[in-house]
Design a protein around this motif. Structure first.
Motif, PDB file in Angstrom:
ATOM      1  N   ALA A 264       0.837  -1.208   0.000  1.00 46.71           N
ATOM      2  CA  ALA A 264       0.000   0.000   0.000  1.00 46.71           C
ATOM      3  C   ALA A 264       0.871   1.257   0.000  1.00 46.71           C
ATOM      4  O   ALA A 264       1.919   1.303   0.646  1.00 46.71           O
ATOM      5  CB  ALA A 264      -0.910   0.000   1.217  1.00 46.71           C
ATOM      6  N   HIS A 265       0.418   2.268  -0.725  1.00 40.75           N
ATOM      7  CA  HIS A 265       1.127   3.555  -0.794  1.00 40.75           C
ATOM      8  C   HIS A 265       0.422   4.595   0.078  1.00 40.75           C
ATOM      9  O   HIS A 265      -0.794   4.553   0.222  1.00 40.75           O
ATOM     10  CB  HIS A 265       1.140   4.069  -2.229  1.00 40.75           C
ATOM     11  CG  HIS A 265       2.132   3.371  -3.094  1.00 40.75           C
ATOM     12  ND1 HIS A 265       3.045   4.033  -3.873  1.00 40.75           N
ATOM     13  CD2 HIS A 265       2.371   2.052  -3.284  1.00 40.75           C
ATOM     14  CE1 HIS A 265       3.798   3.164  -4.505  1.00 40.75           C
ATOM     15  NE2 HIS A 265       3.399   1.937  -4.181  1.00 40.75           N
ATOM     16  N   SER A 266       1.206   5.518   0.634  1.00 35.98           N
ATOM     17  CA  SER A 266       0.644   6.618   1.419  1.00 35.98           C
ATOM     18  C   SER A 266       1.201   7.925   0.876  1.00 35.98           C
ATOM     19  O   SER A 266       2.333   7.960   0.374  1.00 35.98           O
ATOM     20  CB  SER A 266       1.066   6.512   2.886  1.00 35.98           C
ATOM     21  OG  SER A 266       0.707   5.262   3.418  1.00 35.98           O
ATOM     22  N   PHE A 267       0.421   8.984   1.017  1.00 39.47           N
ATOM     23  CA  PHE A 267       0.870  10.290   0.509  1.00 39.47           C
ATOM     24  C   PHE A 267       0.531  11.364   1.534  1.00 39.47           C
ATOM     25  O   PHE A 267      -0.563  11.397   2.093  1.00 39.47           O
ATOM     26  CB  PHE A 267       0.164  10.586  -0.820  1.00 39.47           C
ATOM     27  CG  PHE A 267       0.439  11.955  -1.346  1.00 39.47           C
ATOM     28  CD1 PHE A 267       1.715  12.318  -1.747  1.00 39.47           C
ATOM     29  CD2 PHE A 267      -0.587  12.892  -1.454  1.00 39.47           C
ATOM     30  CE1 PHE A 267       1.975  13.585  -2.240  1.00 39.47           C
ATOM     31  CE2 PHE A 267      -0.341  14.168  -1.947  1.00 39.47           C
ATOM     32  CZ  PHE A 267       0.946  14.505  -2.338  1.00 39.47           C
ATOM     33  N   HIS A 268       1.472  12.252   1.693  1.00 32.76           N
ATOM     34  CA  HIS A 268       1.475  13.134   2.823  1.00 32.76           C
ATOM     35  C   HIS A 268       1.650  14.590   2.419  1.00 32.76           C
ATOM     36  O   HIS A 268       2.064  15.424   3.209  1.00 32.76           O
ATOM     37  CB  HIS A 268       2.705  12.703   3.642  1.00 32.76           C
ATOM     38  CG  HIS A 268       2.667  13.094   5.058  1.00 32.76           C
ATOM     39  ND1 HIS A 268       3.342  14.189   5.513  1.00 32.76           N
ATOM     40  CD2 HIS A 268       2.033  12.558   6.116  1.00 32.76           C
ATOM     41  CE1 HIS A 268       3.136  14.287   6.814  1.00 32.76           C
ATOM     42  NE2 HIS A 268       2.347  13.311   7.193  1.00 32.76           N
ATOM     43  N   GLY A 269       1.448  14.882   1.159  1.00 36.38           N
ATOM     44  CA  GLY A 269       1.678  16.254   0.668  1.00 36.38           C
ATOM     45  C   GLY A 269       3.073  16.422   0.125  1.00 36.38           C
ATOM     46  O   GLY A 269       3.278  16.696  -1.049  1.00 36.38           O
ATOM     47  N   THR A 270       4.076  16.212   0.982  1.00 35.68           N
ATOM     48  CA  THR A 270       5.457  16.408   0.521  1.00 35.68           C
ATOM     49  C   THR A 270       6.236  15.094   0.441  1.00 35.68           C
ATOM     50  O   THR A 270       7.323  15.061  -0.115  1.00 35.68           O
ATOM     51  CB  THR A 270       6.221  17.345   1.477  1.00 35.68           C
ATOM     52  OG1 THR A 270       6.019  16.844   2.798  1.00 35.68           O
ATOM     53  CG2 THR A 270       5.717  18.770   1.378  1.00 35.68           C
ATOM     54  N   SER A 271       5.695  14.042   1.010  1.00 31.88           N
ATOM     55  CA  SER A 271       6.417  12.767   0.927  1.00 31.88           C
ATOM     56  C   SER A 271       5.455  11.640   0.563  1.00 31.88           C
ATOM     57  O   SER A 271       4.240  11.758   0.709  1.00 31.88           O
ATOM     58  CB  SER A 271       7.111  12.437   2.255  1.00 31.88           C
ATOM     59  OG  SER A 271       6.166  11.944   3.177  1.00 31.88           O
ATOM     60  N   ARG A 272       6.062  10.590   0.054  1.00 31.05           N
ATOM     61  CA  ARG A 272       5.283   9.419  -0.344  1.00 31.05           C
ATOM     62  C   ARG A 272       5.957   8.209   0.295  1.00 31.05           C
ATOM     63  O   ARG A 272       7.178   8.167   0.401  1.00 31.05           O
ATOM     64  CB  ARG A 272       5.379   9.337  -1.872  1.00 31.05           C
ATOM     65  CG  ARG A 272       4.851   8.099  -2.518  1.00 31.05           C
ATOM     66  CD  ARG A 272       4.902   8.234  -4.030  1.00 31.05           C
ATOM     67  NE  ARG A 272       4.261   9.453  -4.509  1.00 31.05           N
ATOM     68  CZ  ARG A 272       2.943   9.673  -4.470  1.00 31.05           C
ATOM     69  NH1 ARG A 272       2.127   8.757  -3.996  1.00 31.05           N
ATOM     70  NH2 ARG A 272       2.447  10.798  -4.903  1.00 31.05           N
ATOM     71  N   GLN A 273       5.211   7.231   0.735  1.00 38.12           N
ATOM     72  CA  GLN A 273       5.850   6.007   1.215  1.00 38.12           C
ATOM     73  C   GLN A 273       5.056   4.787   0.774  1.00 38.12           C
ATOM     74  O   GLN A 273       3.873   4.880   0.457  1.00 38.12           O
ATOM     75  CB  GLN A 273       6.074   6.049   2.724  1.00 38.12           C
ATOM     76  CG  GLN A 273       4.855   6.011   3.598  1.00 38.12           C
ATOM     77  CD  GLN A 273       5.256   6.206   5.053  1.00 38.12           C
ATOM     78  OE1 GLN A 273       5.803   7.246   5.434  1.00 38.12           O
ATOM     79  NE2 GLN A 273       5.007   5.201   5.881  1.00 38.12           N
TER      80      GLN A 273
END
Ligand code: SF4
Length: 375
Positions: A264-273
Motif C-alpha cells: 500500500a502507498h501513502s501520501f502526505h503532501g510532501t512525501s510518499r511512502q
C-alpha cells in the motif's frame, strides 16, 4: 478530505493479466490481518487532525475476508481516527464471493459502496483471463447486491483482449448499462511482463490487439455511457451525478491518504511512502516493530508538479493555472503556458477559466500529453 486504503493481498486464483500484489495462499490471512491492526496503531500520527472521509478495502480480493476480520479493521479505524459519519466505505469484491450471506454481512458492517470486479460477461473470455467466476455470476452478483439494498455499486470492465471487437464491446456496454449501476471503471487490457499473459505474449502464444481497435472501443464507450447519463470524470471512470468515487477523486485531487497493508502507498503532501510487497516480510517487520516494512521518499518540487499534471489532466477538473502559480515557483507556470499552446492548437486540450482539460481527441493521447508537459 483524507482517505484510508487497506490492501488485502489474497486472491483465490491468479488472473492471467494481473500484476497487483497478492498471494493465492491464504494460510497467512490471520497473521496478516493482525499485522494490519498493528499498522493502524503504528501509523496513528500519519494524518494528524484530518477527518477521514473515505475508507477503501482494495486488493487482491477483500471479499475473501470474514465478517469478523473486516469488523476488527473498521472498529480500530473508527476508534483511533476521526472518521466522518457519512464516510464512503468501499469494498472491492469478486462476483463469486457475493453470496446472499456475504452481502448480509457487508450490510451489517455498513459497507456503503461495492466495487465488483466482473471484468466481462463473456464466458470464454473469463476462462481465458482465469477469472474465478462465470459470466452468469458477473450479472447475478450485481442484481443480488441491488436486491440487498446496495445502491452505490461500481463495476470493472476490461476491453481490448483478443475476444473483444467493436460489436461485442457494444453488447458488453449495453449489458452494463442495463444493470443500472451508477458507476463503471473500464480499463484497456495491458500486457504486463511478469504475468502469465506477459509470458505467453513473449513466447508468441498470444498477440496484442492493435491500438486503433482499442481506441475505437474507448471512444464507443464514452459515447454510449455519456448517452446514458454517465459523466466521464476520469479517463477510466464514469459516474452518474452524485456517484463519483470520493476515494479515488481524492487521489486525483492531491489529497492526503494513508495506505495500510503490503504494497500500500501513502501520501502526505510532501512525501510518499510504500509498504513492502511481500506478505511474510510485512508480517515479520510489524511483529519486530521494525520500520523496514516501508520505504519513503521526499518529493521534490518537480516531482510534485509532474504528479499534479499526470493526475489532474486525466480528470474533468483539469489542470488549473492558479493552482500551479500558488503551489510552485513561477518558472513552472511559465513553462507550462509555453508548452500547452501546441496542444490547444492541435485541439487535444481546451481551456476555460484558466483550467485546461482534454478534448475527446486528447483523451486518446492523455499519457503522451502529460509526459510532454512534465517539468
Ligand atoms: S482477483 Fe483482482 S487482484 Fe486478484 S488476481 Fe484477479 S485481477 Fe488480480
Amino acid at each position: 478530505m483524507s482517505g484510508i486504503y487497506i490492501h488485502i493481498p489474497f486472491c483465490k486464483q491468479a488472473c492471467h493479466y494481473c500484476d497487483f500484489h497478492f498471494s493465492t495462499s491464504l494460510k497467512n490471512k490471520d497473521a496478516l490481518v493482525k499485522s494490519i491492526l498493528m499498522e493502524i496503531d503504528t501509523r496513528i500520527n500519519y494524518l494528524p487532525n484530518k477527518t477521514i472521509e473515505t475508507i477503501y478495502f482494495g486488493g487482491g480480493t477483500p471479499s475473501l475476508l470474514s465478517e469478523k476480520e473486516i469488523f476488527q479493521i473498521l472498529e480500530k479505524l473508527y476508534k483511533l481516527y476521526n472518521v466522518s459519519n457519512n464516510a464512503e466505505i468501499t469494498l472491492e469484491c469478486n462476483p463469486d464471493d457475493l453470496s446472499d450471506e456475504k452481502l448480509k454481512e457487508l450490510k451489517r458492517l455498513e459497507i456503503n459502496r461495492l466495487s465488483i470486479g466482473l471484468q466481462s460477461f463473456d464466458e470464454e473470455e473469463l476462462i481465458w483471463m482465469n477469472r474465478a467466476h462465470t459470466a452468469k455470476e458477473s450479472e447475478s452478483s450485481v442484481k443480488r447486491a441491488q436486491d440487498r439494498g446496495f445502491e452505490n455499486i461500481t463495476i470493472d470492465l476490461i476491453y481490448g483482449s483478443k475476444f473483444s471487437n467493436l460489436t461485442s464491446w457494444k453488447k458488453t456496454l449495453d449489458k452494463a448499462i442495463a444493470l443500472q449501476v451508477p458507476h463503471i471503471s473500464s480499463y484497456n487490457l495491458t500486457i504486463e511482463e511478469k504475468t502469465k499473459l506477459g509470458h505467453d505474449f513473449k513466447v508468441k502464444k498470444e498477440v496484442a490487439i492493435d491500438d486503433e481497435k482499442s481506441s475505437e472501443m474507448f471512444l464507443e464507450m464514452i459515447d454510449r455511457l455519456e448517452k446514458n447519463e454517465f459523466i466521464h470524470y476520469e479517463i477510466s471512470n464514469f459516474g452518474k451525478e452524485g456517484f463519483f468515487s470520493k476515494h479515488n477523486s481524492n487521489y486525483w485531487k492531491g489529497e492526503h491518504y494513508l495506505g495500510l497493508g503490503p504494497s500500500a502507498h501513502s501520501f502526505h503532501g510532501t512525501s510518499r511512502q510504500w509498504n513492502v510487497s511481500n506478505n511474510n516480510l510485512y508480517i515479520k517487520y510489524l511483529e519486530e516493530k521494525s520500520e523496514a516494512y516501508f520505504e519513503k521518499e521526499i518529493l521534490t518540487e518537480t516531482e510534485r508538479f509532474n504528479e499534479y499534471i499526470l493526475t489532474s489532466l486525466r480528470t474533468i477538473w483539469g489542470i488549473n493555472l492558479d493552482y500551479i502559480k500558488t503551489n510552485f515557483n513561477s518558472d513552472f507556470a511559465k513553462n507550462f503556458l509555453n508548452q500547452i499552446q501546441e496542444y490547444i492548437k492541435q485541439e487535444t486540450v481546451t481551456v476555460k477559466d484558466k483550467t485546461y482539460t482534454l478534448t475527446e481527441k486528447g483523451k486518446l493521447l492523455a499519457d503522451k500529453i502529460a509526459s510532454d508537459l512534465f517539468a
